[in-house]
Write a protein that holds these residues in place. Structure first.
Motif, mmCIF file in Angstrom:
data_model
loop_
_atom_site.group_PDB
_atom_site.id
_atom_site.type_symbol
_atom_site.label_atom_id
_atom_site.label_comp_id
_atom_site.label_asym_id
_atom_site.label_seq_id
_atom_site.Cartn_x
_atom_site.Cartn_y
_atom_site.Cartn_z
ATOM 1 N N TRP A 9 0.455 -0.994 -0.016
ATOM 2 C CA TRP A 9 -0.361 0.091 0.263
ATOM 3 C C TRP A 9 0.667 1.239 0.043
ATOM 4 O O TRP A 9 2.021 1.387 1.056
ATOM 5 N N GLN A 11 0.186 5.610 -0.973
ATOM 6 C CA GLN A 11 0.078 6.949 -1.218
ATOM 7 C C GLN A 11 0.486 7.647 -2.311
ATOM 8 O O GLN A 11 1.268 7.495 -3.108
ATOM 9 N N SER A 122 -3.480 4.851 -2.842
ATOM 10 C CA SER A 122 -4.603 5.935 -2.030
ATOM 11 C C SER A 122 -4.077 6.871 -2.650
ATOM 12 O O SER A 122 -3.317 7.730 -2.831
ATOM 13 N N SER A 123 -5.645 8.269 -2.959
ATOM 14 C CA SER A 123 -5.659 9.034 -3.231
ATOM 15 C C SER A 123 -5.734 10.152 -1.419
ATOM 16 O O SER A 123 -6.286 9.433 -1.005
#
Length: 123
Positions: A9, A11, A122-123
């Protein structure tokens, strides 16, 4: 056999490096590539390293200029540096192997596939 790793994961704007190791005997003239499948979409070509010592590379339109593929023939390993990552890069990434020195963007041209590694941006 292909073993992919390095997913995770991150960003948006961040980076990740994927690795894929090919076990067994290989020559120096072969192609290793990355494909990906985003949720609800078909598998898409990402990048390929082919030719003598991986001297020839191909990139998919959506990743060109952001991703870099490289290869270590001594380790039978291909890498995918991804930077900067975008939310739309979220997908399961698969490595693939083709016993031919000519690269291809078509998944039907690859005989061996790894198990996939998940990249979530992830935005």
């Amino acid at each position: 056999q292909l073993q992919a790793s390095g997913g995770g994961w991150v960003q948006a704007g961040g980076s990740l490096r994927l690795s894929c190791v090919a076990s067994g005997r290989t020559s120096s003239s072969y192609t290793m590539a990355w494909f990906r499948r985003a949720p609800g979409k078909e598998r898409e070509f990402v990048a390929a390293s082919s030719g003598w010592r991986g001297s020839s590379v191909l990139y998919g339109v959506s990743v060109k200029g952001r991703f870099t593929i490289s290869r270590d023939n001594a380790k039978n390993t291909v890498y995918l540096e991804m930077n900067p990552l975008k939310a739309e890069d979220t997908a399961v990434y698969y490595c693939a192997f083709r016993l031919a020195g000519l690269g291809s963007v078509h998944e039907v041209d690859y005989s061996y596939w790894g198990q996939g590694t998940l990249v979530t941006v992830s935005s």
